[in-house]
Design a protein around this motif. Structure first.
Motif, PDB file in Angstrom:
ATOM      1  N   ILE A  69     -11.887  36.568   9.590  1.00 44.78           N
ATOM      2  CA  ILE A  69     -10.617  36.453   8.527  1.00 44.78           C
ATOM      3  C   ILE A  69     -10.489  35.020   8.175  1.00 44.78           C
ATOM      4  CG2 ILE A  69      -8.142  36.402   8.679  1.00 44.78           C
ATOM      5  CD1 ILE A  69      -8.050  38.485  10.799  1.00 44.78           C
ATOM      6  N   GLN A  70     -10.166  34.771   6.785  1.00 40.99           N
ATOM      7  CA  GLN A  70     -10.031  33.574   6.084  1.00 40.99           C
ATOM      8  C   GLN A  70      -8.741  33.122   6.528  1.00 40.99           C
ATOM      9  OE1 GLN A  70     -12.192  31.630   4.831  1.00 40.99           O
ATOM     10  NE2 GLN A  70     -10.588  29.869   4.889  1.00 40.99           N
ATOM     11  N   GLU A  71      -8.567  31.794   7.291  1.00 44.31           N
ATOM     12  CA  GLU A  71      -7.337  31.587   7.696  1.00 44.31           C
ATOM     13  C   GLU A  71      -6.459  31.006   6.450  1.00 44.31           C
ATOM     14  OE1 GLU A  71      -4.811  28.980  11.044  1.00 44.31           O
ATOM     15  OE2 GLU A  71      -7.311  28.927  11.087  1.00 44.31           O
ATOM     16  N   GLU A  72      -5.034  31.196   6.393  1.00 43.71           N
ATOM     17  CA  GLU A  72      -4.178  30.775   5.369  1.00 43.71           C
ATOM     18  C   GLU A  72      -3.353  29.763   5.844  1.00 43.71           C
ATOM     19  OE1 GLU A  72      -2.878  34.116   2.907  1.00 43.71           O
ATOM     20  OE2 GLU A  72      -4.805  34.858   2.761  1.00 43.71           O
ATOM     21  N   ASN A  73      -3.267  29.271   6.970  1.00 44.98           N
ATOM     22  CA  ASN A  73      -2.474  28.634   7.556  1.00 44.98           C
ATOM     23  C   ASN A  73      -2.597  26.866   6.783  1.00 44.98           C
ATOM     24  OD1 ASN A  73      -0.819  29.903   9.219  1.00 44.98           O
ATOM     25  ND2 ASN A  73      -2.451  30.064  10.577  1.00 44.98           N
ATOM     26  N   ASP A  74      -1.747  26.086   7.041  1.00 41.89           N
ATOM     27  CA  ASP A  74      -1.866  24.693   6.560  1.00 41.89           C
ATOM     28  C   ASP A  74      -1.601  23.409   7.445  1.00 41.89           C
ATOM     29  OD1 ASP A  74       1.045  24.926   6.623  1.00 41.89           O
ATOM     30  OD2 ASP A  74       1.290  24.500   4.653  1.00 41.89           O
ATOM     31  N   HIS A  75      -1.422  23.979   9.012  1.00 38.84           N
ATOM     32  CA  HIS A  75      -1.269  23.067   9.851  1.00 38.84           C
ATOM     33  C   HIS A  75      -2.475  22.125  10.222  1.00 38.84           C
ATOM     34  CE1 HIS A  75      -3.513  25.980  12.110  1.00 38.84           C
ATOM     35  NE2 HIS A  75      -2.679  26.778  12.167  1.00 38.84           N
ATOM     36  N   SER A  76      -2.527  21.231  11.177  1.00 38.90           N
ATOM     37  CA  SER A  76      -3.506  20.260  11.182  1.00 38.90           C
ATOM     38  C   SER A  76      -4.718  20.875  12.008  1.00 38.90           C
ATOM     39  CB  SER A  76      -2.975  19.007  12.077  1.00 38.90           C
ATOM     40  OG  SER A  76      -2.381  19.334  13.155  1.00 38.90           O
ATOM     41  N   TYR A  77      -4.838  21.820  12.500  1.00 39.04           N
ATOM     42  CA  TYR A  77      -5.841  22.589  13.269  1.00 39.04           C
ATOM     43  C   TYR A  77      -6.440  24.017  12.768  1.00 39.04           C
ATOM     44  CZ  TYR A  77      -1.790  24.614  15.549  1.00 39.04           C
ATOM     45  OH  TYR A  77      -0.409  25.356  15.533  1.00 39.04           O
ATOM     46  N   VAL A  78      -6.170  24.049  11.416  1.00 38.27           N
ATOM     47  CA  VAL A  78      -7.059  25.142  10.601  1.00 38.27           C
ATOM     48  C   VAL A  78      -8.428  25.240  11.097  1.00 38.27           C
ATOM     49  CG1 VAL A  78      -7.549  26.114   8.427  1.00 38.27           C
ATOM     50  CG2 VAL A  78      -5.126  25.162   8.888  1.00 38.27           C
TER      51      VAL A  78
END
Length: 390
Positions: A69-78
């Motif tokens: 899955i391509q991650e879509e989060n924007d936190h510091s540990y993507v």
């Protein structure tokens, strides 16, 4: 544990490719002074904590692999790996088991028996998985567990709540692929074809009658068509249609009955519309069914740690788990750990590209694993004493 979880989240690896993950786990076990075996069924690891006192054996399992899955989060540990993400919480499971390992190592002089730390690859790779390959590779050849546990972060429960059922936790998962082959042609001349699109439409509706009309409504089951592909243009009747889907059940009788009716209906519908049919039906993981004795002990352990209100009544889920393969061989329990974000409206579900957890539950999960391991060994010790006295 937060740092460990974030490191693992940044460096996810797919099933049977968990080499960097395995290196990280081994480094931590060495740091804690815990002996281990590695390269079990490829990337699996078994940590071994032998208590000072003689006793029985309990195992704690965490899964290691991530999802495509391509991650879509924007936190510091993507995730730093394109198209790979820990979207099912396995990063948290490993971090919590490592946390529990450190706790148990510190309490080693008080432990009666042995605690096994099972880091399992390829949980997401149904129907093969990693549990059976690990067992076939001899993960338990030196220490056979009397009881085994696993926990899964559960975004559908408030943070810190523990979900435990005495029996069914998760369903069995079977997958299918059906290819309908007919005679195509021009859209204006359907009488010269055996249109597999029409056949597919009738088949989809007919398959839904299995759950509604062929099964006892008191026994839950789900049949879903998740994918359908056929045709190439608006004015062309194609030669083939491909359908793919999933079947979820709890009872083995229900599982067998659905498979029987699936073949009957699919074959007969194809024949009725003069289509040929190919069926690829794969039986995946069995249902995850807890052993009542150990589920009840786990519930008591959770209540002793977090209070009686920490273990609400829950319903089983239709998701599936490779841990079911361990439970077919060894008594034990599978447990949900509530990990909902503080703002529940921001919470995304498992396998979502924006999935995340409330990291405050990590020390709770580690403490619970350590507690249930010690409580189980003490229960087994007391049971052994009672047998000796009798």
């Amino acid at each position: 544990m937060i740092e460990m979880r974030r490191y693992l989240h940044r460096h996810p690896e797919l099933s049977y490719q968990e080499h960097e993950t395995a290196d990280f786990i081994q480094k931590k076990l060495r740091e804690y002074g815990i002996p281990y075996r590695s390269e079990i069924a490829g990337t699996g690891i078994l940590g071994i904590i032998k208590g000072k006192h003689e006793g029985r054996t309990v195992a704690l399992r965490a899964d290691m692999d991530a999802l495509p899955i391509q991650e879509e989060n924007d936190h510091s540990y993507v995730s730093v790996h394109e198209g790979v993400m820990h979207a099912c919480g396995h990063d948290a499971h490993m971090a919590m088991l490592l946390g529990a390992a450190k706790i148990l190592k510190n309490l080693q002089d008080e432990i009666y028996g042995t605690v096994l730390l099972v880091f399992q690859p390829a949980e997401e790779k149904s129907p093969v998985g990693g549990a059976i390959p690990m067992m076939e590779a001899g993960v338990f050849e030196d220490f056979m567990p009397d009881v085994i546990y696993a926990q899964h972060v559960w975004p559908y429960l408030p943070a810190g709540q523990i979900g435990i059922r005495d029996r069914e936790m998760l369903g069995a998962s079977d997958n299918f692929k059906v290819i309908l082959k007919g005679v195509g042609g021009h859209a204006s001349l359907p009488h010269l074809t055996t249109d597999p699109v029409v056949t597919a439409g009738f088949l989809i509706v007919s398959l839904q009658t299995i759950v509604s009309r062929s099964l006892d409504p008191r026994h839950p089951s789900v049949l879903t068509i998740g994918s359908i592909h056929g045709g190439t243009a608006h004015n062309v009747i194609g030669n083939t249609v491909t359908l793919e889907g999933s079947i979820r059940t709890f009872g083995e009788d229900t599982r067998k009955r659905i498979k029987e009716r699936f073949y009957e209906i699919t074959t007969n519908v194809a024949e009725m519309y003069n289509n040929e049919v190919e069926i690829d039906y794969q039986e995946g993981y069995p249902a995850t069914v807890n052993t009542p004795r150990w589920a009840r002990l786990a519930r008591r352990s959770a209540q002793n740690l977090f209070g009686k209100d920490a273990t609400p009544m829950i319903e089983p889920a239709m998701a599936s788990e490779d841990f079911s393969r361990f439970l077919e061989k060894i008594p034990g329990a599978y447990i949900f750990l509530g990990a909902q974000m503080e703002n529940s409206e921001e919470q995304k579900g498992l396998h979502d590209p924006r999935f995340n957890i409330n990291e405050e539950v990590l020390p709770m999960g580690a403490a619970f694993l350590a507690k249930v391991a010690i409580d189980t060994l003490n229960e087994l010790k007391e049971n052994t004493i009672r047998i000796w006295i009798d």
